[in-house]
Design an enzyme around this catalytic site. Structure first.
Site, mmCIF file in Angstrom:
data_model
loop_
_atom_site.group_PDB
_atom_site.id
_atom_site.type_symbol
_atom_site.label_atom_id
_atom_site.label_comp_id
_atom_site.label_asym_id
_atom_site.label_seq_id
_atom_site.Cartn_x
_atom_site.Cartn_y
_atom_site.Cartn_z
ATOM 1 N N LYS A 4 15.300 1.049 2.963
ATOM 2 C CA LYS A 4 14.559 1.569 1.682
ATOM 3 C C LYS A 4 14.504 3.091 1.663
ATOM 4 O O LYS A 4 14.421 3.806 0.474
ATOM 5 C CB LYS A 4 13.162 0.972 1.715
ATOM 6 C CG LYS A 4 12.239 1.488 0.675
ATOM 7 C CD LYS A 4 12.766 1.064 -0.718
ATOM 8 C CE LYS A 4 11.867 1.626 -1.869
ATOM 9 N NZ LYS A 4 12.438 1.332 -3.129
ATOM 10 N N LYS A 61 7.171 10.986 0.240
ATOM 11 C CA LYS A 61 6.874 10.024 1.361
ATOM 12 C C LYS A 61 8.109 9.379 2.003
ATOM 13 O O LYS A 61 8.416 9.281 3.191
ATOM 14 C CB LYS A 61 5.830 9.264 1.150
ATOM 15 C CG LYS A 61 5.622 8.160 1.952
ATOM 16 C CD LYS A 61 6.034 6.838 1.723
ATOM 17 C CE LYS A 61 5.589 6.067 0.784
ATOM 18 N NZ LYS A 61 6.375 4.860 0.649
ATOM 19 N N LEU A 64 0.815 -1.154 -0.139
ATOM 20 C CA LEU A 64 -0.041 -0.036 0.044
ATOM 21 C C LEU A 64 0.808 1.301 -0.103
ATOM 22 O O LEU A 64 2.057 1.131 0.057
ATOM 23 C CB LEU A 64 -0.837 0.118 1.268
ATOM 24 C CG LEU A 64 -1.709 -1.202 1.213
ATOM 25 C CD1 LEU A 64 -2.690 -0.984 2.526
ATOM 26 C CD2 LEU A 64 -2.614 -1.580 -0.048
ATOM 27 N N PRO A 65 0.375 2.306 -0.231
ATOM 28 C CA PRO A 65 1.205 3.605 -0.377
ATOM 29 C C PRO A 65 2.188 3.719 1.089
ATOM 30 O O PRO A 65 3.162 3.901 0.636
ATOM 31 C CB PRO A 65 0.225 4.764 -0.262
ATOM 32 C CG PRO A 65 -1.038 4.110 -0.825
ATOM 33 C CD PRO A 65 -0.877 2.751 -0.506
HETATM 34 P P1 NDP Z 1 0.051 2.975 -6.426
HETATM 35 O O1 NDP Z 1 -0.442 4.213 -5.915
HETATM 36 O O2 NDP Z 1 0.309 2.550 -7.782
HETATM 37 O O3 NDP Z 1 -0.970 1.907 -5.642
HETATM 38 C C1 NDP Z 1 -1.332 1.853 -4.347
HETATM 39 C C2 NDP Z 1 -2.206 0.672 -4.232
HETATM 40 O O4 NDP Z 1 -2.742 0.999 -2.713
HETATM 41 C C3 NDP Z 1 -3.335 0.619 -4.659
HETATM 42 O O5 NDP Z 1 -3.817 -0.734 -4.640
HETATM 43 C C4 NDP Z 1 -4.451 1.189 -3.862
HETATM 44 O O6 NDP Z 1 -5.787 0.724 -4.351
HETATM 45 C C5 NDP Z 1 -4.343 1.070 -2.260
HETATM 46 N N1 NDP Z 1 -4.540 1.867 -1.447
HETATM 47 C C6 NDP Z 1 -4.228 3.256 -1.569
HETATM 48 N N2 NDP Z 1 -5.018 3.710 -0.699
HETATM 49 C C7 NDP Z 1 -5.483 2.932 0.086
HETATM 50 C C8 NDP Z 1 -6.406 2.658 1.362
HETATM 51 N N3 NDP Z 1 -6.508 3.850 1.965
HETATM 52 N N4 NDP Z 1 -6.704 1.471 1.849
HETATM 53 C C9 NDP Z 1 -6.429 0.323 0.973
HETATM 54 N N5 NDP Z 1 -5.689 0.407 -0.002
HETATM 55 C C10 NDP Z 1 -5.362 1.756 -0.464
HETATM 56 O O7 NDP Z 1 1.316 2.449 -5.471
HETATM 57 P P2 NDP Z 1 2.527 1.795 -5.821
HETATM 58 O O8 NDP Z 1 2.135 0.310 -6.248
HETATM 59 O O9 NDP Z 1 3.462 2.500 -6.857
HETATM 60 O O10 NDP Z 1 3.455 1.819 -4.234
HETATM 61 C C11 NDP Z 1 3.130 0.975 -3.295
HETATM 62 C C12 NDP Z 1 4.146 0.938 -2.541
HETATM 63 O O11 NDP Z 1 5.363 0.404 -2.968
HETATM 64 C C13 NDP Z 1 4.676 2.248 -1.753
HETATM 65 O O12 NDP Z 1 4.901 2.316 -0.494
HETATM 66 C C14 NDP Z 1 5.537 2.744 -2.726
HETATM 67 O O13 NDP Z 1 6.546 3.568 -2.007
HETATM 68 C C15 NDP Z 1 6.180 1.440 -3.007
HETATM 69 N N6 NDP Z 1 7.282 1.199 -4.060
HETATM 70 C C16 NDP Z 1 6.669 1.625 -5.591
HETATM 71 C C17 NDP Z 1 7.536 1.164 -6.704
HETATM 72 C C18 NDP Z 1 7.163 1.585 -8.074
HETATM 73 O O14 NDP Z 1 7.901 1.588 -8.885
HETATM 74 N N7 NDP Z 1 5.812 2.087 -8.183
HETATM 75 C C19 NDP Z 1 8.900 0.987 -6.378
HETATM 76 C C20 NDP Z 1 9.216 0.565 -5.030
HETATM 77 C C21 NDP Z 1 8.466 0.743 -3.918
HETATM 78 P P3 NDP Z 1 -6.758 1.123 -5.538
HETATM 79 O O15 NDP Z 1 -6.648 0.395 -6.724
HETATM 80 O O16 NDP Z 1 -8.091 1.197 -4.864
HETATM 81 O O17 NDP Z 1 -6.123 2.771 -5.711
#
Ligand code: NDP
Length: 300
Positions: free
Chosen positions: A175, A244, A69-70
């Site tokens: 990280k 963040k 999650l975020p």
């Molecule tokens: P996204 O914004 O693409 O996806 C976030 C996910 O979390 C979605 O499934 C979203 O659901 C869900 N979500 C958001 N808010 C809530 C909530 N309040 N309750 C439940 N579910 C929620 O983020 P990323 O996949 O890019 O990133 C996820 C994590 O991985 C973060 O911590 C990021 O820093 C880390 N990360 C990301 C990388 C990247 O290249 N993208 C690389 C390495 C780490 P919904 O579909 O409903 O919006």
């Protein structure tokens, strides 16, 4: 552990969670939950997973649960309530949080779950969405030794390198510092190249020379050509999430008494970039602000 008879669950099918979950669906009996249910349904139809209606249902009967999650705040909130994940987790289960989280919240979650006999590890990943698709991520794990040993075979589904960094919170700390450095390199690259282009040096030649010289970085080798010089700016990792991460790293620096003037400035600049560019901009787009202020485009 990671075989088709093992029940697992994945919660959070975002930009990076989704390709990670795809690898797990090939190896395990996987349930998926996503806040926007349609994404879970589409995933399940395509990859042969089950859709869980609630976080509780996802956790029920699962030997291992992964979250992505975020921030840690959303992970902690996911545990709460009658339909929350905690209500579904059985004693003996394992929660692997692949969110780039913050150490204090991860420690709080671990202590809370330990009371129910559920093990926890913070398992943030590096390698981007392309690394997740290829199954070549690096995972930085914070856990006790026994939990790390249980986590490793599950994490192998989408990773090439899995490192035990220390107790719960140590993966998050690693990280955050990694991403703090990524943020610093993005800004430094943008400022330096804006100046080079304004001075009349062709951006492509400058990049080639930099990448054969001592100032090169992942930004210059891995991101600049395809995202900046091309003018493509693909959206794979939200700038808001990198901001963040920088804040988490600043928390660690403060906690450990490291004054860090350079990195505090990086934090300020990323806060500003997030405020101006919004929640959906890609992390590399911080360079667009530098271009705007300098009145130049770094292309070639
Ligand atoms: P996204 O914004 O693409 O996806 C976030 C996910 O979390 C979605 O499934 C979203 O659901 C869900 N979500 C958001 N808010 C809530 C909530 N309040 N309750 C439940 N579910 C929620 O983020 P990323 O996949 O890019 O990133 C996820 C994590 O991985 C973060 O911590 C990021 O820093 C880390 N990360 C990301 C990388 C990247 O290249 N993208 C690389 C390495 C780490 P919904 O579909 O409903 O919006």
């Amino acid at each position: 552990m990671s075989d088709a008879s093992t029940k697992a669950a994945f919660l959070g099918l975002g930009a990076i969670g989704r390709p990670m979950a795809e690898h797990l669906a090939r190896k395990m009996d996987l349930a998926v939950w996503n806040r926007t249910r349609a994404r879970a349904e589409e995933f399940a139809a395509r990859h042969g997973a089950r859709v869980a209606a609630t976080p509780r249902e996802a956790g029920a009967g699962a030997a291992v649960v992964l979250t992505c999650l975020p921030t840690s705040t959303e992970v902690e909130l996911l545990l709460d309530g009658p339909d929350g994940l905690e209500a579904g987790l059985a004693p003996g289960a394992l929660l692997l949080d692949c969110t780039s989280g913050d150490p204090p919240t991860s420690r709080r979650i671990a202590a809370r779950l330990a009371g129910r006999g559920v093990a926890f590890a913070d398992c943030p990943v590096s390698g981007g969405t392309s690394g997740a698709e290829a199954g070549t991520l690096t995972v930085m794990v914070g856990a006790d030794a026994a939990t790390f040993a249980r986590a490793r075979p599950v994490l192998e589904a989408f990773s090439l390198r899995i490192e035990h960094m220390g107790p719960v919170g140590a993966g998050d700390a690693m990280k955050a510092v990694n991403n703090m450095l990524l943020a610093a390199h993005i800004l430094a690259f943008g400022e330096g190249f804006a100046a080079l282009v304004k001075a009349g040096v062709p951006a492509r030649k400058a990049l080639d020379v930099l990448n054969a010289s001592s100032g090169r970085s992942f930004v210059s080798e891995g991101l600049a050509g395809d995202r900046v010089l091309s003018g493509r700016w693909p959206k794979t990792f939200r700038l808001a999430l990198l901001e963040k991460d920088v804040r988490i790293a600043l928390g660690l620096l403060d906690e450990t008494g490291v004054s860090a003037p350079v990195l505090h400035l990086v934090g300020e600049l990323f806060r500003h970039a997030r405020a101006v560019l919004g929640e959906e901009a890609d992390h590399v787009e911080a360079i667009r602000l530098i271009e705007r202020e300098a009145g130049v485009q770094i292309r070639g």
